[in-house]
Write a protein that holds these residues in place. Structure first.
Motif, PDB file in Angstrom:
ATOM      1  N   GLY A 124       0.864  -1.171  -0.040  1.00 27.01           N
ATOM      2  CA  GLY A 124       0.077   0.089   0.052  1.00 27.01           C
ATOM      3  C   GLY A 124       0.809   1.443   0.016  1.00 27.01           C
ATOM      4  N   LEU A 125       1.779   1.265  -0.597  1.00 23.34           N
ATOM      5  CA  LEU A 125       2.707   2.548  -0.804  1.00 23.34           C
ATOM      6  C   LEU A 125       2.161   3.732  -1.386  1.00 23.34           C
ATOM      7  CD1 LEU A 125       5.716   3.617   0.073  1.00 23.34           C
ATOM      8  CD2 LEU A 125       6.188   3.124  -2.490  1.00 23.34           C
TER       9      LEU A 125
ATOM     10  N   PHE B 256      10.074   4.915   2.177  1.00 25.41           N
ATOM     11  CA  PHE B 256       9.979   3.638   1.483  1.00 25.41           C
ATOM     12  C   PHE B 256      11.633   2.956   1.738  1.00 25.41           C
ATOM     13  CE2 PHE B 256      10.138   0.928  -2.378  1.00 25.41           C
ATOM     14  CZ  PHE B 256       9.787  -0.147  -1.655  1.00 25.41           C
ATOM     15  N   LEU B 257      11.827   1.911   2.541  1.00 25.45           N
ATOM     16  CA  LEU B 257      13.036   1.556   2.435  1.00 25.45           C
ATOM     17  C   LEU B 257      13.409   0.032   1.613  1.00 25.45           C
ATOM     18  CD1 LEU B 257      15.914   1.146   3.664  1.00 25.45           C
ATOM     19  CD2 LEU B 257      15.114   0.193   5.718  1.00 25.45           C
ATOM     20  N   VAL B 258      14.096   0.016   0.714  1.00 21.21           N
ATOM     21  CA  VAL B 258      14.168  -1.134  -0.082  1.00 21.21           C
ATOM     22  C   VAL B 258      15.760  -1.738   0.429  1.00 21.21           C
ATOM     23  CG1 VAL B 258      14.285  -2.129  -2.139  1.00 21.21           C
ATOM     24  CG2 VAL B 258      13.320   0.121  -1.859  1.00 21.21           C
ATOM     25  N   HIS B 259      15.604  -3.134   0.968  1.00 17.81           N
ATOM     26  CA  HIS B 259      17.054  -3.480   1.173  1.00 17.81           C
ATOM     27  C   HIS B 259      17.471  -4.291  -0.278  1.00 17.81           C
ATOM     28  CE1 HIS B 259      17.108  -3.152   5.380  1.00 17.81           C
ATOM     29  NE2 HIS B 259      15.794  -3.601   5.423  1.00 17.81           N
ATOM     30  N   GLY B 260      18.790  -4.243  -0.476  1.00 13.51           N
ATOM     31  CA  GLY B 260      19.343  -4.933  -1.785  1.00 13.51           C
ATOM     32  C   GLY B 260      19.035  -3.897  -2.950  1.00 13.51           C
TER      33      GLY B 260
ATOM     34  N   ARG C  86       9.260   8.745  -0.988  1.00 11.90           N
ATOM     35  CA  ARG C  86      10.753   8.945  -0.757  1.00 11.90           C
ATOM     36  C   ARG C  86      11.159   7.835  -0.473  1.00 11.90           C
ATOM     37  NH1 ARG C  86      10.761  12.623   4.666  1.00 11.90           N
ATOM     38  NH2 ARG C  86      12.977  12.452   3.959  1.00 11.90           N
ATOM     39  N   VAL C  87      12.344   7.581  -1.279  1.00 11.59           N
ATOM     40  CA  VAL C  87      13.079   6.058  -1.438  1.00 11.59           C
ATOM     41  C   VAL C  87      14.435   6.156  -0.498  1.00 11.59           C
ATOM     42  CG1 VAL C  87      13.859   4.064  -2.954  1.00 11.59           C
ATOM     43  CG2 VAL C  87      12.009   5.799  -3.688  1.00 11.59           C
TER      44      VAL C  87
END
Length: 328
Positions: free
Chosen positions: A140-141, A147-151, A170-171
């Motif tokens: 549900g972004l 927003f945190l993305v690993h890798g 915001r990434v």
């Protein structure tokens, strides 16, 4: 069409060297399916897990690896509409992409976006289906959220950065080298955290916490993710590179009103995947055709060199997608 085709099979569970070139009978389209003459096939982590004996194909799927491909429609089964012989498409596959021909549900095919090559199109289905369904549908972004993305430099990561940025989030990302961090910033990330020298939990808490985290690492990242989330935050788990079993204090989940969820793509029903394809065609394909989003390419290998492609992926030195050139 020929009766036999070249394909890469898993001779026995093991490392990249167990991938061998072989010949298999041509697939035939079942009801609702098409057969593609494969131009390029994408290489993905689930392929490596299947090769290692840790990820069995779902019932009825090909035992050959390969979950996405681009190519030309060369045969059409009963009950198919909207596709014609000669159409160039990319497709999410139940398996079998490491071959000259593959059968797949027609509803999982999408047109090659204008302006993109077949090579680029082969990189779209697995990562875009995964990111859309997990980040936007399940997670549900929304615009303005952290927003945190690993890798961040992986195929999933580079896709997630671009799509989240395109929709106004915001990434923030984690990556394992300064080079990878720079690549993520170039794609639109606001902040790239080198996890070898900086604690992502402290970094995100300094920003107010993450509203949504997309994680494929697992292991001790799971309790750390819970600490890094803001109140009412969501954690979406899509893989466990460091393992799925951890000790977790659920009291923090209650106090912060967190949502912990996750999914795998391959075992989902044909209908569920068709719905994701429709969403992508409506919401994301215009971004690809406008050049606002594009697959990030790392390297290309010939079909016969699938083992080398897997070794490249498992070295974690790649940035973006790896593909196999099958024909064309």
């Amino acid at each position: 069409m020929p009766q036999m085709m070249r394909a890469i099979e898993i001779t026995t569970p093991g490392g990249p060297d167990v991938l061998k070139l072989t010949e298999r009978p041509m697939p035939e389209p079942g009801h609702g399916q098409v057969v593609l003459k494969v131009a390029y096939a994408g290489v993905n982590r689930p392929d490596a897990l299947q090769r290692a004996g840790a990820y069995d194909p779902p019932p009825g799927a090909s035992d050959l690896p390969g979950l996405e491909a681009s190519g030309e429609v060369v045969a059409i089964g009963s009950g198919v509409s909207g596709l014609a012989l000669g159409d160039q498409v990319c497709a999410l596959l139940p398996g079998g992409g490491y071959a000259e021909y593959v059968a797949t549900p027609a509803a999982h095919c999408l047109p090659v976006p204008s302006g993109l090559s077949l090579k680029q199109a082969a990189c779209l289905p697995e990562t875009f289906f995964t990111v859309w369904s997990n980040v936007f549908t399940r997670g549900g972004l929304k615009a303005g959220e952290r927003f945190l993305v690993h890798g961040g430099s992986s195929g999933i990561g580079t896709t997630a950065i671009q799509l989240a940025n395109a929709f106004g989030a915001r990434v923030f990302v984690t990556a394992g080298s300064d080079e990878k961090c720079r690549a993520c910033l170039d794609l639109g990330a606001e902040r790239a955290i080198n996890y070898k020298s900086e604690d992502f939990v402290a970094a995100m808490r300094a920003e107010g916490g993450a509203d949504l985290i997309l994680d494929m690492v697992g292991g001790d990242y799971i309790p750390r993710n819970v600490k890094a989330l803001a109140e009412d935050g969501r954690l979406v788990q899509i893989a466990f590179l460091q393992g799925p079993v951890v000790e977790l204090n659920f009291a923090l989940m209650m106090v912060k009103r967190l949502t912990l969820t996750g999914s795998t793509l391959r075992p989902q029903s044909d209908l569920a995947k068709a719905r994701i394809a429709q969403d992508l065609h409506e919401a994301v394909w215009p971004l690809l055709e406008a050049g606002k989003v594009a697959p990030v390419m790392d390297s290309e290998f010939d079909l016969a060199d699938a083992g080398a492609a897997h070794a490249r992926m498992e070295s974690s030195g790649h940035i973006g997608k790896i593909v196999l050139k099958v024909s064309g």
